[in-house]
Write a protein that holds these residues in place. Structure first.
Motif, mmCIF file in Angstrom:
data_model
loop_
_atom_site.group_PDB
_atom_site.id
_atom_site.type_symbol
_atom_site.label_atom_id
_atom_site.label_comp_id
_atom_site.label_asym_id
_atom_site.label_seq_id
_atom_site.Cartn_x
_atom_site.Cartn_y
_atom_site.Cartn_z
ATOM 1 N N VAL B 4 27.331 -13.976 51.565
ATOM 2 C CA VAL B 4 28.270 -14.011 50.447
ATOM 3 C C VAL B 4 29.653 -13.708 50.999
ATOM 4 N N THR B 5 30.625 -14.523 50.622
ATOM 5 C CA THR B 5 31.975 -14.376 51.156
ATOM 6 C C THR B 5 32.985 -14.275 50.024
ATOM 7 N N TYR B 33 19.937 -15.572 41.829
ATOM 8 C CA TYR B 33 20.813 -15.039 40.803
ATOM 9 C C TYR B 33 22.106 -14.572 41.466
ATOM 10 N N TYR B 37 29.879 -7.267 40.318
ATOM 11 C CA TYR B 37 29.896 -5.841 40.054
ATOM 12 C C TYR B 37 31.326 -5.342 40.172
ATOM 13 N N PHE B 91 32.837 -6.768 43.463
ATOM 14 C CA PHE B 91 31.896 -7.293 44.439
ATOM 15 C C PHE B 91 31.106 -8.437 43.838
ATOM 16 N N ARG B 95 21.140 -12.501 44.759
ATOM 17 C CA ARG B 95 19.765 -12.020 44.830
ATOM 18 C C ARG B 95 18.834 -13.218 44.842
ATOM 19 N N LEU B 103 19.980 -7.063 46.899
ATOM 20 C CA LEU B 103 21.279 -7.679 46.635
ATOM 21 C C LEU B 103 22.032 -7.838 47.950
ATOM 22 N N PHE B 105 25.772 -8.494 49.265
ATOM 23 C CA PHE B 105 27.116 -8.360 48.717
ATOM 24 C C PHE B 105 28.162 -9.081 49.555
ATOM 25 N N GLY B 106 29.242 -9.459 48.879
ATOM 26 C CA GLY B 106 30.438 -9.886 49.574
ATOM 27 C C GLY B 106 31.266 -8.671 49.978
ATOM 28 N N GLN B 107 32.405 -8.954 50.603
ATOM 29 C CA GLN B 107 33.229 -7.877 51.148
ATOM 30 C C GLN B 107 33.978 -7.098 50.073
#
Lengths: 115, 115
Positions: B4-5, B33, B37, B91, B95, B103, B105-107
């Motif tokens: 994820v980016t 999904y 967040y 964020f 998923r 999950l 996450f991106g940065q």
């Protein structure tokens, strides 16, 4: 509204020491998780836990790490022999189930500093 | 492995204006999904909005909406009528439909809201 709580908020330890990070998930939740975020990096998944067993774990979660639900309310992450690179923010999360609508609720995190 | 980016480390918006936060992801799966967040300063991460990959319709939650472009693997968050309380780290997370809740996450993107 129910919240996930974590203690302590900040833990300082010496390299090689054991630490236990504590979490109290939301009371009717069945699934529990640990994530960590090294400063300046992404939040990374460590482990998921259900029915007193690890459901899934990442490559980070090696033999130095363990999780436990010692009683009906707490969920702990133990690091047996801490390394400098274990310094990070550790987040606990819980969810009621595993369905697509089951939200993971996060705690405020424990900042672990390894000296 | 899924990635994820979030290419925008920081964004800013004037109160009452609209802002869009970008997220791209990489996966070979068809069942997954996506989530946004929000993490206010010194507070827990809370879920803003979720999108099931099988749903073509973009998710909306009050002032928050997504632009889900499955073919482009893009999942942007639009915040309309921005409020001071929207200031936070955001964020994007992925998923897998076959995971036990992991999950990815991106940065993160820091959103500043100017009065």
């Amino acid at each position: 509204e129910p919240e996930v709580t974590q203690t302590p908020s900040h833990q300082v330890t010496q390299m090689g020491q054991e630490v236990i990070l504590r979490c109290v998930p939301i009371s009717n939740h069945l699934y529990f998780y640990w994530y960590r975020q090294i400063l300046g990096q992404k939040v990374e998944f460590l482990v998921s836990f259900y029915n007193n067993e690890i459901s899934e774990k990442s490559e980070i979660f090696d033999d130095q790490f363990s999780v436990e639900r010692p009683d009906g309310s707490n969920f702990t992450l133990k690091i047996r022999s801490t390394k400098l690179e274990d310094s990070a923010m550790y987040f606990c999360a819980s969810s009621p189930g595993m369905g697509s609508t089951d939200t993971q609720y996060f705690g405020p995190g424990t900042r672990l500093t390894v000296l | 492995a899924q990635t994820v980016t979030q290419s925008q480390p920081e964004m800013s918006v004037q109160e009452a204006e609209t802002v869009t936060l970008s997220c791209t992801y990489d996966t070979s799966e068809s069942d997954y999904y996506l989530f946004w967040y929000k993490q206010p300063p010194s507070r827990q991460m809370i879920l803003v909005i979720r999108q099931e990959a099988y749903k073509q319709q973009n998710a909306t939650e009050n002032r928050f909406s997504v632009n889900f472009q499955k073919a482009a693997k893009s999942f942007s968050l639009k915040i309309s009528d921005s409020q001071l309380g929207d200031a936070a780290m955001y964020f994007c997370a992925y998923r897998s439909g076959t995971s036990y809740g992991k999950l990815t996450f991106g940065q993160g993107t820091i959103l500043t809201v100017h009065p």
